[in-house]
Motif scaffolding. Structure first.
Motif, mmCIF file in Angstrom:
data_model
loop_
_atom_site.group_PDB
_atom_site.id
_atom_site.type_symbol
_atom_site.label_atom_id
_atom_site.label_comp_id
_atom_site.label_asym_id
_atom_site.label_seq_id
_atom_site.Cartn_x
_atom_site.Cartn_y
_atom_site.Cartn_z
ATOM 1 N N ALA A 1 0.830 -1.216 0.000
ATOM 2 C CA ALA A 1 0.000 0.000 0.000
ATOM 3 C C ALA A 1 0.860 1.259 0.000
ATOM 4 C CB ALA A 1 -0.934 -0.011 1.209
ATOM 5 N N VAL A 2 2.038 1.198 0.657
ATOM 6 C CA VAL A 2 2.951 2.345 0.655
ATOM 7 C C VAL A 2 3.466 2.590 -0.754
ATOM 8 C CG1 VAL A 2 5.185 3.183 1.469
ATOM 9 C CG2 VAL A 2 3.599 2.118 3.066
ATOM 10 N N LYS A 3 3.865 1.529 -1.462
ATOM 11 C CA LYS A 3 4.372 1.682 -2.830
ATOM 12 C C LYS A 3 3.303 2.254 -3.755
ATOM 13 C CE LYS A 3 7.767 -2.075 -2.436
ATOM 14 N NZ LYS A 3 8.183 -3.393 -2.960
ATOM 15 N N GLU A 4 2.039 1.851 -3.577
ATOM 16 C CA GLU A 4 0.953 2.342 -4.421
ATOM 17 C C GLU A 4 0.391 3.679 -3.928
ATOM 18 O OE1 GLU A 4 -1.919 -0.741 -4.362
ATOM 19 O OE2 GLU A 4 -0.712 -2.140 -5.574
ATOM 20 N N ASN A 5 0.849 4.136 -2.757
ATOM 21 C CA ASN A 5 0.342 5.359 -2.128
ATOM 22 C C ASN A 5 -1.183 5.319 -2.004
ATOM 23 O OD1 ASN A 5 0.610 7.852 -0.876
ATOM 24 N ND2 ASN A 5 0.479 8.995 -2.796
ATOM 25 N N ASN A 6 -1.680 4.183 -1.588
ATOM 26 C CA ASN A 6 -3.120 3.953 -1.434
ATOM 27 C C ASN A 6 -3.454 4.086 0.049
ATOM 28 O OD1 ASN A 6 -5.766 2.988 -1.327
ATOM 29 N ND2 ASN A 6 -5.408 1.460 -2.934
ATOM 30 N N GLN A 7 -3.976 5.261 0.439
ATOM 31 C CA GLN A 7 -4.231 5.521 1.851
ATOM 32 C C GLN A 7 -5.342 4.627 2.405
ATOM 33 O OE1 GLN A 7 -4.874 9.657 2.682
ATOM 34 N NE2 GLN A 7 -2.902 10.310 1.820
ATOM 35 N N ARG A 8 -6.382 4.377 1.614
ATOM 36 C CA ARG A 8 -7.486 3.566 2.114
ATOM 37 C C ARG A 8 -7.052 2.127 2.360
ATOM 38 N NH1 ARG A 8 -12.548 4.739 2.718
ATOM 39 N NH2 ARG A 8 -12.263 6.696 1.580
ATOM 40 N N ALA A 9 -6.294 1.533 1.407
ATOM 41 C CA ALA A 9 -5.803 0.164 1.593
ATOM 42 C C ALA A 9 -4.808 0.103 2.751
ATOM 43 C CB ALA A 9 -5.158 -0.338 0.302
ATOM 44 N N PHE A 10 -3.993 1.170 2.878
ATOM 45 C CA PHE A 10 -3.017 1.208 3.973
ATOM 46 C C PHE A 10 -3.728 1.219 5.323
ATOM 47 C CE2 PHE A 10 -0.215 3.312 6.962
ATOM 48 C CZ PHE A 10 1.010 2.706 6.720
ATOM 49 N N TYR A 11 -4.812 2.033 5.415
ATOM 50 C CA TYR A 11 -5.528 2.114 6.683
ATOM 51 C C TYR A 11 -6.181 0.772 7.030
ATOM 52 C CZ TYR A 11 -8.645 3.916 10.300
ATOM 53 O OH TYR A 11 -9.302 4.131 11.481
ATOM 54 N N HIS A 12 -6.686 0.070 6.023
ATOM 55 C CA HIS A 12 -7.304 -1.234 6.254
ATOM 56 C C HIS A 12 -6.294 -2.224 6.841
ATOM 57 C CE1 HIS A 12 -10.084 -4.554 5.715
ATOM 58 N NE2 HIS A 12 -9.163 -5.215 5.013
ATOM 59 N N GLN A 13 -5.089 -2.219 6.284
ATOM 60 C CA GLN A 13 -4.047 -3.103 6.805
ATOM 61 C C GLN A 13 -3.520 -2.610 8.150
ATOM 62 O OE1 GLN A 13 -3.410 -5.986 5.459
ATOM 63 N NE2 GLN A 13 -4.780 -5.578 3.710
ATOM 64 N N LEU A 14 -3.591 -1.300 8.376
ATOM 65 C CA LEU A 14 -3.153 -0.743 9.660
ATOM 66 C C LEU A 14 -4.032 -1.252 10.787
ATOM 67 C CD1 LEU A 14 -1.324 1.271 11.197
ATOM 68 C CD2 LEU A 14 -3.028 3.035 10.698
ATOM 69 N N VAL A 15 -5.345 -1.329 10.535
ATOM 70 C CA VAL A 15 -6.252 -1.872 11.559
ATOM 71 C C VAL A 15 -5.911 -3.325 11.850
ATOM 72 C CG1 VAL A 15 -8.672 -2.404 12.071
ATOM 73 C CG2 VAL A 15 -8.080 -0.243 10.967
ATOM 74 N N LYS A 16 -5.588 -4.080 10.824
ATOM 75 C CA LYS A 16 -5.169 -5.471 11.030
ATOM 76 C C LYS A 16 -3.888 -5.537 11.856
ATOM 77 C CE LYS A 16 -7.214 -7.531 6.864
ATOM 78 N NZ LYS A 16 -6.938 -8.320 5.645
ATOM 79 N N MET A 17 -2.940 -4.651 11.575
ATOM 80 C CA MET A 17 -1.697 -4.625 12.345
ATOM 81 C C MET A 17 -1.976 -4.296 13.804
ATOM 82 S SD MET A 17 1.586 -4.921 12.466
ATOM 83 C CE MET A 17 2.206 -4.854 10.788
ATOM 84 N N CYS A 18 -2.952 -3.388 14.037
ATOM 85 C CA CYS A 18 -3.322 -3.037 15.404
ATOM 86 C C CYS A 18 -3.868 -4.268 16.138
ATOM 87 C CB CYS A 18 -4.339 -1.896 15.386
ATOM 88 S SG CYS A 18 -4.860 -1.344 17.022
ATOM 89 N N LYS A 19 -4.714 -5.049 15.453
ATOM 90 C CA LYS A 19 -5.244 -6.271 16.058
ATOM 91 C C LYS A 19 -4.130 -7.278 16.299
ATOM 92 C CE LYS A 19 -9.892 -5.954 14.033
ATOM 93 N NZ LYS A 19 -10.869 -6.611 13.138
ATOM 94 N N PHE A 20 -3.150 -7.327 15.407
ATOM 95 C CA PHE A 20 -2.050 -8.283 15.526
ATOM 96 C C PHE A 20 -1.223 -8.028 16.782
ATOM 97 C CE2 PHE A 20 2.286 -9.695 14.613
ATOM 98 C CZ PHE A 20 2.066 -11.014 14.235
ATOM 99 N N HIS A 21 -1.027 -6.756 17.135
ATOM 100 C CA HIS A 21 -0.162 -6.416 18.267
ATOM 101 C C HIS A 21 -0.927 -6.161 19.556
ATOM 102 C CE1 HIS A 21 3.808 -6.213 16.383
ATOM 103 N NE2 HIS A 21 3.206 -5.710 15.308
ATOM 104 N N THR A 22 -2.187 -5.697 19.452
ATOM 105 C CA THR A 22 -2.919 -5.354 20.676
ATOM 106 C C THR A 22 -4.148 -6.216 20.897
ATOM 107 O OG1 THR A 22 -4.323 -3.706 19.584
ATOM 108 C CG2 THR A 22 -2.173 -2.958 20.377
ATOM 109 N N GLY A 23 -4.551 -6.980 19.860
ATOM 110 C CA GLY A 23 -5.750 -7.778 19.981
ATOM 111 C C GLY A 23 -7.012 -6.972 19.858
ATOM 112 N N SER A 24 -6.902 -5.680 19.444
ATOM 113 C CA SER A 24 -8.065 -4.802 19.340
ATOM 114 C C SER A 24 -7.888 -3.906 18.115
ATOM 115 C CB SER A 24 -8.224 -3.950 20.601
ATOM 116 O OG SER A 24 -9.231 -2.980 20.421
ATOM 117 N N ALA A 25 -9.025 -3.442 17.579
ATOM 118 C CA ALA A 25 -8.985 -2.530 16.433
ATOM 119 C C ALA A 25 -8.870 -1.074 16.863
ATOM 120 C CB ALA A 25 -10.236 -2.717 15.574
ATOM 121 N N ASP A 26 -8.728 -0.825 18.146
ATOM 122 C CA ASP A 26 -8.603 0.537 18.664
ATOM 123 C C ASP A 26 -7.182 1.030 18.408
ATOM 124 O OD1 ASP A 26 -8.768 2.919 19.931
ATOM 125 O OD2 ASP A 26 -9.184 2.125 21.930
#
Length: 537
Positions: free
Chosen positions: A454-479
């Motif tokens: 998503a960084v290479k494509e500069n796609n903010q919406r796709a990046f944010y979607h994966q960011l929420v997944k990363m948040c769940k991966f490290h904190t177990g929550s989408a917050d």
């Protein structure tokens, strides 16, 4: 012996007398009014750093630029130096004029008398170049604006030329817009007409003369060019003083009007609904700088915000028309009927010679509440017509009817609750393992590669979607707040806020996706225990 000394002195003084000569001459005399002629001032020596003072000529003539040239010649072994100044002059009116004497390098010339004659009407009509001047009003008040029009008529092609400006004492003179060019056939001759409009605004009362602008240039005559010049007719003006009974803003005009527009235009408005009120002031015969400001009084229950006013002017039928457009944003705060007071602008009518008012009438602004808001209704209990003393407290009873299906639903819900407890009891081992990891959600794969894409494509919406997944991966929550606590970097938190504002608030912040990715990549490289410790802290 004495005669020899006298001869020697004469031989010495004669060259000095020649050097001291300063002469002035004109190329023709008499001359025509409105035509340029040349004045030549000649010194029989090389003069440097000095030139004749021609300011005295401005009283009677139009004075053009001064050119200077020096010449050195050797005749029979004798060296001669000359310096020559040439000035172009024009007389506006016929008569006898005196060109004063000039002084340069301790030399002085003799005055010259020049006779200026008027050109005949036949000569004027047959001229290849002539100027017409006009003004709509010959009487103005102080600070009242008038339009002065100049038209230059050219029957031949113009190779070069200069058109001056009108001159008026104790007045502001400025050109209105750009010059206009057109063609017209007059007495069988095709003329190029150059038209200019000037704004005349006198500052003192009295009788004045508008001196016509002059033209000087060269026109094409068959296969050669020749000099040409022209000057128009002077215009007499009478300037009236400001009346003594005037107090406050002085606005001399033939007509002043006020108009308004409402956007949106409705019978009633809701609380908080923005309303745009646009007021336009139009005045005839004054400049746009003279238009006064429009001040609206404050109104209880309605907030008002003024915008930057726009002003402009134009010329129609020899008159200047000025306009000011000012917008006000109104924001109703309380329901009810609000009265907008009358708007009045005083001005002086130069036709009727009295004070008048441009007005906007009062207006009622009806404001209602939000129709989507429903006020709760409280129904009073019904009371019988019996006397109050006969009503006892224990006689007021509340009767609630229980539907037939009530108890079966209660029993069914209780049974389902027991079944759910049994299922959780048999599956308690996976739940225990999840509790030990202190995670509510454990994804099967790390979303870091998808973030990099998503960084290479500069796609903010796709990046944010994966960011929420990363948040769940490290904190177990989408917050994402929990992820900000883990990263513990103010720049990271600000970048996340800007990303959310771009996607959901219509903003256009610059978001460095690469920076966010680097922070997440660094977090991914840390030991798991360290991440959990940061989150716990």
């Amino acid at each position: 012996m004495v005669s020899r000394i006298v001869v020697l002195i004469c031989l010495v003084l004669l060259p000095l007398q020649a050097v001291a000569a300063l002469s002035a001459s004109v190329d023709r005399n008499p001359v025509l009014a409105g035509e340029f002629f040349n004045l030549t001032i000649r010194a029989d020596q090389n003069v440097k750093g000095e030139q004749p003072d021609t300011s005295a000529l401005l009283k009677d003539f139009v004075v053009g630029p001064t050119s200077v040239r020096s010449n050195t010649s050797i005749i029979n072994g004798q060296v001669n130096h000359t310096t020559q100044w040439q000035v172009e002059l024009m007389a506006r009116n016929p008569g006898d004029y005196t060109i004063p004497s000039f002084a340069v390098a301790n030399m002085q010339s003799s005055p010259i008398t020049v006779k200026v004659v008027a050109a005949s009407n036949a000569d004027t009509q047959s001229k290849d170049v002539y100027i017409e001047t006009s003004m709509e009003n010959s009487e103005l008040y102080v600070q009242q604006a008038g339009v002065y029009t100049v038209k230059l008529f050219l029957a031949n092609d113009l190779t070069e030329g200069q058109l001056g400006s009108p001159e008026l004492e104790n007045a502001n003179v400025s050109q209105l817009g750009k010059q206009k060019e057109s063609y017209e056939i007059i007495d069988g001759i095709r003329y190029l007409i150059i038209e200019r409009n000037y704004l005349i605004q006198p500052q003192k009362s009295g009788k004045y003369t508008i001196k016509s602008p002059y033209f000087k240039g060269r026109i094409r005559d068959n296969y050669r060019t020749r000099a040409a010049s022209a000057i128009g007719r002077d215009v007499q003006l009478t300037i009236k003083p400001i009346p003594e009974n005037i107090s406050g803003n002085w606005l001399p005009s033939e007509l002043v009007t006020l108009n308004e527009e409402w956007q949106p235009e409705k019978q009633s408005y809701q609380i908080g609904e923005p309303i745009t009120r646009t007021i336009t002031m139009t005045a005839l015969g004054i400049t746009k700088e003279q238009l006064p400001e429009i001040n609206l009084p404050s109104i209880n229950g309605v907030r008002s915000y003024s915008d930057q006013a726009e002003t402009n002017n134009l010329v129609r039928n020899g008159k200047v028309i000025s306009q000011k457009v000012e917008s006000f944003a109104l924001m109703p705060q309380t329901p009810g009927t609000h009265t907008l007071p009358e708007v009045r602008v005083p001005w002086f009518n130069v036709i009727t010679n009295r004070i008048e008012y441009a007005t906007l009438p009062t207006r009622e602004l009806t404001v209602v509440g939000d129709p989507n808001f429903v006020q709760p209704t409280i129904t009073a209990p019904q009371v019988s017509n019996a006397p109050t003393s006969d009503i006892k407290e224990d006689s007021i009873t509340t009767r609630v009817e229980t539907p037939i299906y009530y108890w079966p639903l209660v029993i069914l819900g209780y049974a389902l609750w027991l079944i759910t407890l049994l299922i959780m009891w048999f599956k308690r081992k996976p739940v225990t393992t999840l509790a030990k990891t202190d995670k509510e959600y454990v994804p099967s794969a790390n979303p870091l590669p998808a973030l990099q894409t998503a960084v290479k494509e500069n796609n903010q919406r796709a990046f944010y979607h994966q960011l929420v997944k990363m948040c769940k991966f490290h904190t177990g929550s989408a917050d994402l707040t929990k992820l900000n606590n883990v990263i513990n970097n103010p720049q990271f938190a600000e970048a996340i806020n800007h990303l959310q504002a771009n996607l959901y608030a219509g903003k256009n912040h610059t978001v460095d996706l690469k920076f966010i990715y680097q922070q997440l990549n660094n977090l991914n490289k840390k030991p798991k225990s360290e991440n959990e410790l940061t989150q716990l802290y």
